[in-house]
Design an enzyme around this catalytic site. Sequence first.
Site, PDB file in Angstrom:
ATOM      1  N   ASN A 118      -0.478  13.871  -2.493  1.00 15.73           N
ATOM      2  CA  ASN A 118       0.021  13.752  -1.117  1.00 15.73           C
ATOM      3  C   ASN A 118      -0.833  14.679  -0.244  1.00 15.73           C
ATOM      4  OD1 ASN A 118       1.378  14.159   1.306  1.00 15.73           O
ATOM      5  ND2 ASN A 118       3.415  14.065   0.379  1.00 15.73           N
ATOM      6  N   CYS A 135       3.757  15.025   7.967  1.00 17.05           N
ATOM      7  CA  CYS A 135       3.097  13.888   7.306  1.00 17.05           C
ATOM      8  C   CYS A 135       3.089  12.623   8.160  1.00 17.05           C
ATOM      9  CB  CYS A 135       3.737  13.616   5.954  1.00 17.05           C
ATOM     10  SG  CYS A 135       3.498  14.975   4.806  1.00 17.05           S
ATOM     11  N   HIS A 174       2.388   6.292   4.172  1.00 17.11           N
ATOM     12  CA  HIS A 174       2.049   7.680   3.866  1.00 17.11           C
ATOM     13  C   HIS A 174       2.195   7.868   2.360  1.00 17.11           C
ATOM     14  CE1 HIS A 174       2.126  11.888   3.333  1.00 17.11           C
ATOM     15  NE2 HIS A 174       3.431  11.962   3.177  1.00 17.11           N
TER      16      HIS A 174
END
Length: 341
Positions: free
Chosen positions: A293, A121, A263
């Site tokens: 996500n 990520c 993020h």
Amino acid sequence: MTAPLTGVASAPAAVLCGLGSWVPPRVVTNEELASRLDTDDRWIRSRTGIGSRHLAEQGQATSDLAVEAGRSALRSAGSPHADAVLVATTTPDRLCPATAPLVAARLGLCGAAAFDIAAVCTGFVYGLATACALITSGTARRVLLVGADTYSAVVDPEDRANAVIFGDGAGAVVLRAGHTGEPGAVGPFDLGSDGTHEEMIMIAAGGSRLRTASGEHARRDSHFAMRGKEVYRQAVRRMSDSARAVLAQGGWTVGEVDHLVPHQANLRILHSVADVLELPRERCVTHLEKVGNTGAASIPLALADAARRGVFRPGDRLLLTAFGGGLTWGSSLLTWPDAPV
Ligand code: COA
């Protein structure tokens, strides 16, 4: 209008000149997940802030998402050209070859340097740093960086803990050669890793360590696994420490940050990072309510969504920060460009 980003105004830098995004059309709501998993909308919203996510269809691969986002970023940059194409992803089309050369070819950029960035990520921030290095070293004048992930390919649909969190999508930026004083300039960077926590976020099988999943743990080993609680704590600590480090490098105070673009892991994590930094939560850009996500895609997707909504003004100061498997983390600074992207 804010002061120049940092350092000597004439130093070479990478400058943001294009932004694009794409999510697969299929929307999966919390209610739809709750109809087949032991969960409910209230649990998902209160623990994650997520209301729905987009999932790719069978046969739709990461390169398909990346090409759409890349095309829209090139269009917004006003030129179909790039000397290098980077794809940050944890879910490449195949283990070999990388996905970036295929994306480059499908965008009419055969011949461009093309490779993948694997930092889970944190991939988009690592990709930004790599793109900036290519540009400031004179290796490339224009770089297309795509963050793209198809988590539905690796998350066990029966795993309620992860199925509610992750979504599929792609976001892309075009960076051109410019100077540190210009609006749109990206940098400096703070990057880090801690491989002693390799097992905290992992797909155990399919690589050279455990070539094929078999036996009683075959299902678990062939899917994405995450230790949610520990990841939560690490994510808050690493993103806030890294954000502070990059602010110090760039000579910005927390009060000068107009927008925190983290993020999009989980709304509670994002708010905790803002709280630790003593930044008002309203300055935290969030997009995960609609997309979940999306891994390496999450920062450019959030940027594109906020830009579309007119959240950013020319010269606004953005603090980007990310955390992911590895463990990896990274942060960067960006002044919003004058020209629309
Ligand atoms: N629906 C309902 N209950 C669920 C659930 C779901 N989708 N997923 C887990 N639960 C249950 C657990 O089984 C547990 O039940 P138990 O107490 O009977 O054992 C209970 O909810 C609490 O689980 P816990 O893991 O303590 O919840 P939490 O408050 O830590 O929230 C996460 C779980 C995954 C949402 C949270 O840990 C988290 O957000 N972690 C970070 C994840 C992330 O953002 N990762 C990306 C980083 S890049």
